[in-house]
Design a protein around this motif. Structure first.
Motif, mmCIF file in Angstrom:
data_model
loop_
_atom_site.group_PDB
_atom_site.id
_atom_site.type_symbol
_atom_site.label_atom_id
_atom_site.label_comp_id
_atom_site.label_asym_id
_atom_site.label_seq_id
_atom_site.Cartn_x
_atom_site.Cartn_y
_atom_site.Cartn_z
ATOM 1 N N ASN A 17 0.659 -1.123 -0.017
ATOM 2 C CA ASN A 17 -0.355 0.381 0.304
ATOM 3 C C ASN A 17 0.429 1.221 0.018
ATOM 4 N N ALA A 18 2.193 1.333 0.186
ATOM 5 C CA ALA A 18 3.252 2.504 0.272
ATOM 6 C C ALA A 18 4.119 2.433 -1.131
ATOM 7 N N LEU A 19 3.318 1.371 -2.119
ATOM 8 C CA LEU A 19 4.414 0.853 -3.909
ATOM 9 C C LEU A 19 3.764 1.287 -4.963
ATOM 10 N N GLY A 20 1.713 1.478 -4.798
ATOM 11 C CA GLY A 20 1.481 0.845 -6.121
ATOM 12 C C GLY A 20 0.688 2.057 -7.025
ATOM 13 N N THR A 21 1.291 3.672 -6.841
ATOM 14 C CA THR A 21 1.691 4.271 -7.420
ATOM 15 C C THR A 21 2.804 5.467 -7.695
ATOM 16 N N VAL A 22 2.677 6.369 -8.508
ATOM 17 C CA VAL A 22 4.162 7.230 -8.794
ATOM 18 C C VAL A 22 3.819 8.345 -7.707
ATOM 19 N N ASN A 23 3.318 8.748 -6.836
ATOM 20 C CA ASN A 23 3.181 9.645 -6.055
ATOM 21 C C ASN A 23 4.123 8.994 -4.570
ATOM 22 N N ALA A 24 3.252 7.732 -4.347
ATOM 23 C CA ALA A 24 4.211 6.639 -3.178
ATOM 24 C C ALA A 24 5.713 6.268 -3.585
ATOM 25 N N LEU A 25 5.834 6.106 -4.441
ATOM 26 C CA LEU A 25 7.702 6.099 -4.817
ATOM 27 C C LEU A 25 8.258 6.939 -4.951
ATOM 28 N N SER A 26 7.314 8.367 -5.664
ATOM 29 C CA SER A 26 8.455 8.913 -5.141
ATOM 30 C C SER A 26 8.960 10.001 -3.765
ATOM 31 N N GLN A 27 8.019 8.978 -3.062
ATOM 32 C CA GLN A 27 7.808 9.658 -0.792
ATOM 33 C C GLN A 27 8.708 8.797 -1.319
ATOM 34 N N LEU A 28 8.777 7.386 -1.272
ATOM 35 C CA LEU A 28 9.876 6.342 -0.777
ATOM 36 C C LEU A 28 11.318 7.161 -1.460
ATOM 37 N N LEU A 29 11.676 7.203 -2.875
ATOM 38 C CA LEU A 29 12.521 7.852 -3.755
ATOM 39 C C LEU A 29 13.238 8.500 -2.504
ATOM 40 N N GLY A 30 12.201 9.462 -1.419
ATOM 41 C CA GLY A 30 12.563 10.760 -0.886
ATOM 42 C C GLY A 30 13.458 10.170 0.184
ATOM 43 N N ILE A 31 12.621 9.402 0.956
ATOM 44 C CA ILE A 31 12.379 9.343 2.173
ATOM 45 C C ILE A 31 13.802 8.042 2.121
ATOM 46 N N VAL A 32 14.142 7.508 0.787
ATOM 47 C CA VAL A 32 15.380 6.241 0.572
ATOM 48 C C VAL A 32 16.807 7.261 0.495
ATOM 49 N N THR A 33 17.191 8.010 0.222
ATOM 50 C CA THR A 33 17.487 8.890 -0.341
ATOM 51 C C THR A 33 17.890 9.368 0.962
ATOM 52 N N ARG A 34 16.869 10.235 1.877
ATOM 53 C CA ARG A 34 17.329 10.363 3.162
ATOM 54 C C ARG A 34 18.562 9.955 4.136
ATOM 55 N N GLU A 35 17.829 8.401 4.052
ATOM 56 C CA GLU A 35 18.440 7.203 4.947
ATOM 57 C C GLU A 35 19.707 6.634 5.410
ATOM 58 N N THR A 36 19.451 7.153 3.557
ATOM 59 C CA THR A 36 21.046 6.514 2.686
ATOM 60 C C THR A 36 22.785 7.109 3.384
ATOM 61 N N GLN A 37 21.973 9.105 4.331
ATOM 62 C CA GLN A 37 23.073 10.123 4.075
ATOM 63 C C GLN A 37 23.205 9.460 6.044
#
Ligand code: ASP
Ligand code: MG
Length: 479
Positions: A17-37
């Motif tokens: 439910n956190a993956l189905g849409t482009v919107n959700a995936l752009s959130q994911l991208l932001g989250i992963v980018t931030r946490e890898t730092q």
């Protein structure tokens, strides 16, 4: 490699439910980018896109009845769904082309497995071929997400968890072998982390040591993330979803349900076990053993704290935290006598209908032998109760004189809270609140965090809302 032990690592699981849409995936991208730092190492574990596993299970079922058009149609739908998503993502043409080829290749594997199922194989082969069909969902999403991370300049790599999570052969509800899995992680996952790769691991899927595909039960991506977190061991596991955290009640049922700020491992395990569909029931134990703190957060509110599941706080708290409700079946008849025959019949039917996945979570039987109540876990899927009820009815229809049983759906309503064993007044309050509702069976959870009552399905809503009123009161008293 002396530094390794001081490396801080985070495992993040993203649910369907956190993956189905482009919107959700752009959130994911932001989250992963931030946490890898922020962390030295980040492992991402993903579910299939929302609803995909249901469609794949349907395809495997259609294959069993040799409905070629049916399962092909599902493959075609899944293809357009994944292609449509990929089309909208910010990807370079070569990345897009490579992903398109991946999607086609995975769906052709799915069709191969469906064709194999259609060939009337043995039960054993059937179960493993079904798992192969279903496993395609997570492979699709992992490749898409890894490509997205790479596009963002992160070293994302899709990892097929069949290389990591070694399980027993209980298809559809397999159990990981921790020793073998730890070994595989050492060999395959650690080297990636040492090279600053962000592994995007397929959740839900495992393999036997012979390499046969297995799955960990519905919602199993949580379990995958938990096993990886416990074995790494990670400093934290964050589960990303589309709701704010673990809730005091099902928000679709009660509008005043609210996020539970903090739960002990036992409370979270009981909450998951007794019906909060948010977490896989078996995922808590490995985390509790290694004391890995778990956070549940919404991708749409990444800065909110969400729910924290960790060891109990130092000061003992006595508090009701949540109420859940799940469906079960009750069998009743007026006469007295032994339930042995019925237990056997129900056991067999359960096994035949729900296969290896059957596992009764609470069975209660009255002293006169006139009442038997079963509650089966939600992990079998929502239609499980229906299927079981139909099968039992058919079975009992075969022996109407021997089995004059009445089958009806009941609800298991559970109040969850800390230290109910040392707070008999809380249990008393729960039962007091239910005055006027007929309680068909009662049980106290072994972990002392829950008290469950079986009520008629028609009474469940009322029971839930009465207990929830206590939860709200209990929270405001101590908070
Ligand atoms: N995709 C699987 C399911 O729908 C596993 C998961 O989502 O956790 O059950
Ligand atoms: Mg889930």
């Amino acid at each position: 490699m002396g530094r390794l032990s001081t490396m801080r690592s985070l495992v993040m699981k993203f649910g369907g439910n956190a993956l189905g849409t482009v919107n959700a995936l752009s959130q994911l991208l932001g989250i992963v980018t931030r946490e890898t730092q922020r962390w030295d190492r980040v492992v991402v574990v993903v579910s299939a896109l929302d609803g995909v596993t249901d469609r794949l299970l349907e395809a495997a079922q259609l294959a069993q009845v040799d409905n070629l058009r049916g399962y092909r149609r599902i493959a075609a739908n899944l293809r357009s769904r994944h292609f449509a998503l990929v089309d909208e993502l910010p990807l370079d043409p070569p990345a897009r082309t490579a992903l398109a080829a991946d999607i086609d290749q995975l769906l052709s594997q799915m069709l191969d497995a469906c064709r194999a199922i259609a060939k009337n194989m043995s039960d054993e082969l059937l179960a493993s071929a079904s798992d192969e069909v279903v496993a395609v969902g997570e492979q699709l999403s992992a490749r898409i997400i890894a490509a997205l991370l790479r596009q963002q300049g992160l070293r994302g790599a899709a990892v097929d968890s069949r290389e990591l999570i070694i399980t027993d052969a209980v298809h559809g509800n397999a159990n990981p072998d921790f020793a073998q899995t730890a070994q595989r992680m050492q060999e395959r996952l650690l080297p990636m982390l040492q090279r600053d790769i962000v592994p995007v691991v397929t959740g839900y899927i495992g393999a036997t040591s012979d390499g046969e595909t297995t799955t960990l039960g519905r919602g199993g991506t949580d379990y995958t993330a938990s096993v990886i977190s416990a074995l790494l061991p990670a400093d934290a596991l964050w589960i990303w979803t589309n709701v704010a955290g673990m809730m005091s009640a099902d928000p679709r049922e009660l509008q005043d349900a609210r996020v539970i700020a903090r739960l002990s491992y036992d409370e979270a395990a009981d909450l998951a076990y007794f019906g909060a569909r948010l977490l896989h029931a078996r995922m808590i134990a490995p985390l509790a053993e290694r004391q890995v703190p778990l956070r549940i957060k919404s991708i749409f509110a990444p800065d909110a704290a969400g729910s924290l599941v960790a060891g109990p706080p130092k000061t003992a708290e006595e508090q009701l935290k949540a109420v859940t409700s799940v469906l079960g079946l009750s069998l009743r008849r007026r006469m007295s006598g032994s339930l042995a025959g019925v237990n056997r019949l129900v056991g067999n039917t359960l096994f035949k209908t729900l296969g290896m996945r059957s596992e009764v979570m609470i069975a209660s039987q009255s002293s006169g032998g006139s009442f038997l109540c079963l509650v089966i876990p939600t992990s079998i899927g929502i239609d499980g109760v229906d299927r079981l009820q139909r099968a039992l009815q058919a079975k009992m229809g075969e022996y109407p004189e021997k089995m004059p049983w009445q089958i009806e759906t009941v609800s298991l309503v559970t109040a969850i809270g800390s230290r109910l064993d040392s707070a008999p007044q809380l249990v008393g309050q729960v039962l007091g609140a239910l005055a006027g509702i007929e309680i068909l069976a009662l049980s106290l959870g072994a972990s002392h965090c829950s008290v469950s009552v079986v009520v008629r399905q028609a009474d469940a809503r009322q029971a839930v809302s009465k207990i929830h009123a206590l939860v709200l009161k209990s929270g405001s008293n101590s908070g």
